[in-house]
Design an enzyme around this catalytic site. Sequence first.
Site, PDB file in Angstrom:
ATOM      1  N   ASP A 166      -3.457   7.891   4.952  1.00  0.00           N
ATOM      2  CA  ASP A 166      -2.854   6.873   5.090  1.00  0.00           C
ATOM      3  C   ASP A 166      -3.605   6.216   6.627  1.00  0.00           C
ATOM      4  O   ASP A 166      -3.769   7.083   7.258  1.00  0.00           O
ATOM      5  CB  ASP A 166      -1.350   6.735   5.162  1.00  0.00           C
ATOM      6  CG  ASP A 166      -0.666   5.544   5.386  1.00  0.00           C
ATOM      7  OD1 ASP A 166      -1.458   4.635   4.972  1.00  0.00           O
ATOM      8  OD2 ASP A 166       0.621   5.402   5.947  1.00  0.00           O
ATOM      9  N   GLU A 167      -3.576   4.963   6.776  1.00  0.00           N
ATOM     10  CA  GLU A 167      -4.144   4.304   8.015  1.00  0.00           C
ATOM     11  C   GLU A 167      -5.620   4.829   8.262  1.00  0.00           C
ATOM     12  O   GLU A 167      -5.691   5.139   9.501  1.00  0.00           O
ATOM     13  CB  GLU A 167      -3.324   4.558   9.085  1.00  0.00           C
ATOM     14  CG  GLU A 167      -1.766   3.800   8.785  1.00  0.00           C
ATOM     15  CD  GLU A 167      -1.662   2.304   8.904  1.00  0.00           C
ATOM     16  OE1 GLU A 167      -2.755   1.533   8.888  1.00  0.00           O
ATOM     17  OE2 GLU A 167      -0.495   1.899   8.909  1.00  0.00           O
ATOM     18  N   ARG A 206       2.749 -10.304  10.438  1.00  0.00           N
ATOM     19  CA  ARG A 206       4.288  -9.815  10.401  1.00  0.00           C
ATOM     20  C   ARG A 206       5.342 -10.568   9.933  1.00  0.00           C
ATOM     21  O   ARG A 206       6.358 -10.188   9.509  1.00  0.00           O
ATOM     22  CB  ARG A 206       4.569  -9.045  11.952  1.00  0.00           C
ATOM     23  CG  ARG A 206       3.832  -8.103  12.514  1.00  0.00           C
ATOM     24  CD  ARG A 206       3.437  -6.853  11.681  1.00  0.00           C
ATOM     25  NE  ARG A 206       2.271  -7.042  10.937  1.00  0.00           N
ATOM     26  CZ  ARG A 206       1.879  -6.395   9.926  1.00  0.00           C
ATOM     27  NH1 ARG A 206       2.665  -5.422   9.489  1.00  0.00           N
ATOM     28  NH2 ARG A 206       0.607  -6.552   9.313  1.00  0.00           N
ATOM     29  N   GLN A 216      -6.941  -4.231  10.435  1.00  0.00           N
ATOM     30  CA  GLN A 216      -5.888  -3.860  11.123  1.00  0.00           C
ATOM     31  C   GLN A 216      -6.016  -2.547  12.082  1.00  0.00           C
ATOM     32  O   GLN A 216      -5.051  -2.053  12.527  1.00  0.00           O
ATOM     33  CB  GLN A 216      -4.510  -3.426  10.465  1.00  0.00           C
ATOM     34  CG  GLN A 216      -4.015  -4.818   9.552  1.00  0.00           C
ATOM     35  CD  GLN A 216      -2.844  -4.615   8.722  1.00  0.00           C
ATOM     36  OE1 GLN A 216      -1.845  -4.093   9.494  1.00  0.00           O
ATOM     37  NE2 GLN A 216      -2.873  -4.555   7.378  1.00  0.00           N
ATOM     38  N   LYS A 234       0.837  -1.201   0.055  1.00  0.00           N
ATOM     39  CA  LYS A 234       0.016   0.122  -0.186  1.00  0.00           C
ATOM     40  C   LYS A 234       0.895   1.250   0.173  1.00  0.00           C
ATOM     41  O   LYS A 234       0.480   2.071  -0.604  1.00  0.00           O
ATOM     42  CB  LYS A 234      -0.814   0.026   1.228  1.00  0.00           C
ATOM     43  CG  LYS A 234      -0.209   0.472   2.285  1.00  0.00           C
ATOM     44  CD  LYS A 234      -0.963   0.983   3.553  1.00  0.00           C
ATOM     45  CE  LYS A 234       0.037   1.277   4.760  1.00  0.00           C
ATOM     46  NZ  LYS A 234      -0.362   1.501   5.943  1.00  0.00           N
ATOM     47  N   THR A 235       2.138   1.243   0.766  1.00  0.00           N
ATOM     48  CA  THR A 235       2.970   2.360   0.764  1.00  0.00           C
ATOM     49  C   THR A 235       3.259   2.877  -0.732  1.00  0.00           C
ATOM     50  O   THR A 235       3.332   3.677  -1.267  1.00  0.00           O
ATOM     51  CB  THR A 235       3.858   2.280   1.607  1.00  0.00           C
ATOM     52  OG1 THR A 235       3.507   1.784   3.103  1.00  0.00           O
ATOM     53  CG2 THR A 235       4.638   3.700   1.923  1.00  0.00           C
TER      54      THR A 235
END
Length: 779
Positions: free
Chosen positions: A246-247, A630, A277, A59-60
């Site tokens: 973002d987020e 992770r 998340q 996504k980044t």
Amino acid sequence: MSERDETDAFERAENRSLSQMAMGARGAPYLDGLNPEQRQAVETLEGPVLMLAGAGTGKTKALTTRIVHLLNTGHVRPNQILAVTFTNKAAREMKLRVGSLLGEAVEGMPWLGTFHSLCVKILRRHAELVGLKSNFTILDTDDQLRLLKQLIRADNIDDKKWPARQLAGIIDNWKNRAWTPDKVPVGEAAAYNNKGVDFYKLYQMRLRTLNATDFGDLLLHVVTIFQTHPDILRKYQSWFRYILVDEYQDTNVAQYLWLRLLASEHKNICCVGDDDQSIYGWRGAEVGNILRFEKDFPGAHVVRLEQNYRSTHHILGAASAVISGNKNRLGKTLWTDKKEGDQVRLIGHWDGEEEARWIGEEIENFQRGTRGHDPMSLDDMAILVRASHQMRAFEDRFLTIGLPYRVIGGPRFYERMEIRDAMAYFRVAISHEDGLAFERIVNTPKRGIGDKAVQLINQTAREHDVSLLEGARILVEAGGLAAKARGALKQLVEGVDRWSAAIQAGTQSHIEIAEIILDESGYTGYWKNDKTPEGPGRLENLKELVKALEGFENLQGFLEHISLIMENEQEENTPKVTIMTLHAAKGLEFPAVFLPGWEDGLFPSQRSMDETGQKGVEEERRLAYVGITRAEEVCTISFATNRRVYGQWQSSMPSRFIDELPIEHVEVLTPPGLHSPTAMSSDMADKAARADAYSSPGWKRMQARNAQYTPSTEPKPKRLIIDAEEIPDFAIGNRVAHEKYGAGTVIGVEAGKLSIVFDGGGAKKILASFVTMQDEVPF
DNA sequence: AGTACCTGCATTTTT
DNA sequence: TGCAGGTACT
């Protein structure tokens, strides 16, 4: 590029707008590395876009490429893009990646930053609209707490019964929901002994007098300004032509309103996030914001990034299965073209110490490459815990075996005493109204101005309705106070005057001024004379502080930086295992991840379940999902039957999330010493050696409490049998023996777990694999 | 002002 | 158990 991709690209080209085609002619090599979904998220520039980006789906990359695409297609200038993140780290990374994608030095993006830093920028321009001056200071949590404590005590309220922390929490919560004191709903009236709203009002007034804001205010003030001054809002709306967030799943109501106000005109807003998340509900994040996006912005393009580039098949399968237990998801199906890889490894331990010991050994195995993998660096491994007190067991163990580790999430640089003291000096010099800072430094270093004197200063200031500094000045001139204290105070006030004059004059660099302040105030001297072992370190930190000033234009800019930014990370060269909380791990990845402490009550946390019920369990489940995802190569989940919590032994059941791991993705490992007879006996000897720990009064109390505990009657889903070894069928009334608790009688049976009353006293629920059937009563 | 003792308490954390 | 914060004593 595959044949199919080429065809896709060709078909898309036919539907392109002129500007897009022109862009295509100029070439956009940065688009080449994107998969079709990422590409869609990047190329859908106009209108609202929701980019649902699962863990590890790039996504980044998509977000930064989108910015580059906006710039490259000539849609907008860099300073007209509003790009918002939550952390400074994320902002920094985004800046870096945009820069490297552009490949050329482009003027920086002034409006790429955190919610808070962007709000400060806006608020400084319009501070007077909310009763502040543009040089307002930003209080951190500690200042906030001290201020509230003052207010509470001034009201003769017992701050033991009604802690300032609680009030701070309530007020923060209200601010997160964008409730100014007059907008707090009546339903909240009971908060803080019916006085919550009154204190909130009082607190806001005090902040204004102090020319200060807290973190929540930064957002709330700007929202208020936008809501009450349409002309100002309009300016920002037309200036920020494109908005990226973002987020998004972590936004609270205030942040949501802020964004909606800014985007309501052109609706060119692209929100990136992952509802799965969302793990910050407890600090005001509203998953609802992301779930509601399509309603808030009708006609929104929703793009799902589902190809995971991080984890192997089994890890992804396990994570997906766990998260599928949540209702109220937007839903994504992550997939990967990576190899199958290792199954998620699951292992149960006798107690927390054994768990730590085993993980330590595993880490050394991975390091040596004796686990079917190439040797791994310690930097490639991480232990992710639910609560920070779990870290201790690992630190203890790693210290004894000499395994280098790093703990993420300790105290921040700016939270250290000496840094806060130094900053308080700067604050007073810059803003005379900053009474909190003044109070902090008035007797630091000790100058004989005690509580009495401070009280008198406060009183004088209040009588004359001036700041503490001015109150002190009046007091000195009027000849109040004992001679010694008066002299010291006079010196301090004159010092502050001199320092502010120097700042005003601008003839000396802010670095020189800072050094002068710390020197003349006697603060550096104070630490030089300090004989405690911390002294030199504190001086070192002060030096670092002054050095950090170099990167700033002036002291005020620096203060802002330090109050908004955590300056924590110092790169180290020796490889180390990382120990951190699951929360801190969001956004990171490691080849090998250990997830210890998967026990009901610890994870999911009892408190979370008690306080928010099913909602809490779901957030915990998302935390489990974050944890598993992770891992790139190896994910090891473990639990311990017994654990010392607050010095008391406690035994617990494996986490309910373990039941949710699909068997086909899991490899159950055998705890050391449970199978081989020799290992068993040595293990038992070890246990016996430590058995005296269990005769403590605390342990007895624990047993007594457990005896009263009624097991839940809720039917449990299919349970993964931990030990593949044949487990005899136990029935109520059976006599059993347990390594530690000795002989007992089964009084209850449910899927793999037994309720047992032990002859030695006390009842427990225990995994069937941990007891053996006794045919006859042995005595 | 500095210390020694006592009590209560104990997720997750960025800004 | 271990800490932070407060009180009471020197």
